[in-house]
Design a protein around this motif. Structure first.
Motif, mmCIF file in Angstrom:
data_model
loop_
_atom_site.group_PDB
_atom_site.id
_atom_site.type_symbol
_atom_site.label_atom_id
_atom_site.label_comp_id
_atom_site.label_asym_id
_atom_site.label_seq_id
_atom_site.Cartn_x
_atom_site.Cartn_y
_atom_site.Cartn_z
ATOM 1 N N PRO A 78 -6.916 15.994 6.327
ATOM 2 C CA PRO A 78 -5.577 15.410 6.511
ATOM 3 C C PRO A 78 -5.141 14.703 5.226
ATOM 4 O O PRO A 78 -5.952 14.464 4.331
ATOM 5 C CB PRO A 78 -5.774 14.422 7.663
ATOM 6 N N PRO A 79 -3.857 14.371 5.121
ATOM 7 C CA PRO A 79 -3.343 13.774 3.871
ATOM 8 C C PRO A 79 -4.113 12.548 3.404
ATOM 9 O O PRO A 79 -4.296 12.349 2.195
ATOM 10 C CB PRO A 79 -1.893 13.421 4.222
ATOM 11 N N TRP A 80 -4.559 11.699 4.340
ATOM 12 C CA TRP A 80 -5.239 10.475 3.914
ATOM 13 C C TRP A 80 -6.649 10.729 3.374
ATOM 14 O O TRP A 80 -7.297 9.826 2.871
ATOM 15 C CB TRP A 80 -5.311 9.480 5.077
ATOM 16 N N GLU A 81 -7.117 11.975 3.469
ATOM 17 C CA GLU A 81 -8.409 12.300 2.879
ATOM 18 C C GLU A 81 -8.276 13.048 1.555
ATOM 19 O O GLU A 81 -9.275 13.512 1.006
ATOM 20 C CB GLU A 81 -9.247 13.127 3.863
ATOM 21 N N HIS A 82 -7.060 13.165 1.050
ATOM 22 C CA HIS A 82 -6.880 13.780 -0.256
ATOM 23 C C HIS A 82 -7.302 12.788 -1.344
ATOM 24 O O HIS A 82 -7.339 11.577 -1.128
ATOM 25 C CB HIS A 82 -5.422 14.184 -0.464
ATOM 26 N N PRO A 137 0.812 -1.220 0.000
ATOM 27 C CA PRO A 137 0.000 0.000 0.000
ATOM 28 C C PRO A 137 0.845 1.270 0.000
ATOM 29 O O PRO A 137 0.428 2.294 -0.543
ATOM 30 C CB PRO A 137 -0.821 -0.119 1.294
ATOM 31 N N TYR A 138 2.040 1.194 0.576
ATOM 32 C CA TYR A 138 2.902 2.373 0.643
ATOM 33 C C TYR A 138 3.526 2.704 -0.713
ATOM 34 O O TYR A 138 4.068 3.785 -0.911
ATOM 35 C CB TYR A 138 4.003 2.148 1.685
ATOM 36 N N LYS A 145 -13.029 10.270 -2.878
ATOM 37 C CA LYS A 145 -13.559 9.351 -1.879
ATOM 38 C C LYS A 145 -15.034 9.079 -2.153
ATOM 39 O O LYS A 145 -15.698 9.798 -2.895
ATOM 40 C CB LYS A 145 -13.416 9.946 -0.460
#
Length: 252
Positions: free
Chosen positions: A166-170, A10-11, A173
């Motif tokens: 936050p970055p994980w919501e860029h 995933p990274y 979605k």
């Protein structure tokens, strides 16, 4: 140990970019609110010399002006979706709650190939994962709901200080967490016409009325080819004097 595993970590995933959505044609305000029981718990029976727990009709004098709930309430009956009525008002006292069986307002449904911003006001103490079918959306950010002692919200469409995602919501979605006492803003484009739903993804919530319908209409065919049965809709009604309770016609 990962030996023989040729899947991508995933990274190391590189997601496809997306074009800017462009200007919105509508900012739609929506609300989440819990519906408390009309029954309250009292620790004293005036007709008895001994103290005991009893259930009574909630006295109006005990209602909290900010939450419009009673701190003696026996408990919550449901978490529901709704909107502010009349339009352009804000504050928990203006929330009109809706249920699955409510008719849709045909004049207030998303239009095909248009862009909207949804402002989701969460007046509950819980975080709700909100899922919108048929679209992917950008998370624009959040802001706190500022409530006055009379229960009215001082936070309008423009908002106070915006809290960026936050970055994980860029990226794009299909689900966003609406945090307690915050306004969560998402932006989407409707590219598929038809009947869809939006709902809280907590199973016990979506199975207990925290799910509503909406219909994406195509103005080019007067909405007739949307796949939404005509019986879902009602004629546009006045919202005057209808700022409380569950029911009536639903924009979304």
């Amino acid at each position: 140990d990962g030996e023989g595993d040729d899947t991508t970590s995933p990274y190391d995933l590189i997601l496809e970019g997306h074009d800017e959505l462009g200007p919105e044609v509508k900012v739609r305000d929506l609300a989440l609110k819990e519906q408390p029981s009309a029954m309250c718990v009292s620790s004293q029976d005036p007709s008895s010399s001994c103290h005991q727990i009893q259930t009574i009709q909630c006295p109006i004098s005990e209602i909290d002006p900010i939450t419009l709930e009673n701190h003696l309430s026996y408990g919550l009956t449901a978490s529901l979706l709704g909107s502010h009525q009349p339009p352009n008002t804000r504050g928990v006292q203006h929330v009109q709650l809706h249920s699955w069986g409510d008719a849709l307002d045909k004049h207030n449904q998303p239009r095909l190939h248009t862009i909207e911003i949804w402002e989701i006001y969460n007046y509950t103490p819980d975080a709700h994962p909100i899922h919108v079918h048929s679209v992917v959306f950008e998370i624009l950010g959040r802001s706190n709901i500022n409530v006055t002692p009379t229960g009215t919200s001082t936070e309008g469409g423009g908002g106070t200080q915006i809290i960026p995602p936050p970055p994980w919501e860029h990226g794009l979605k299909d689900t966003v967490i609406a945090y307690p006492y915050q306004i969560t803003r998402i932006k989407m484009r409707f590219d598929v016409k038809g009947l869809f739903v939006w709902h809280c993804h907590i199973l016990s919530h979506e199975d207990n009325e925290m799910m509503l319908k909406f219909c994406v209409l195509d103005d080019n065919d007067n909405g007739n080819g949307s796949g939404c049965p005509e019986e879902l809709f009602v004629k546009k009604m006045s919202h005057a004097g209808n700022s409380a309770g569950v029911g009536q016609n639903v924009g979304i």
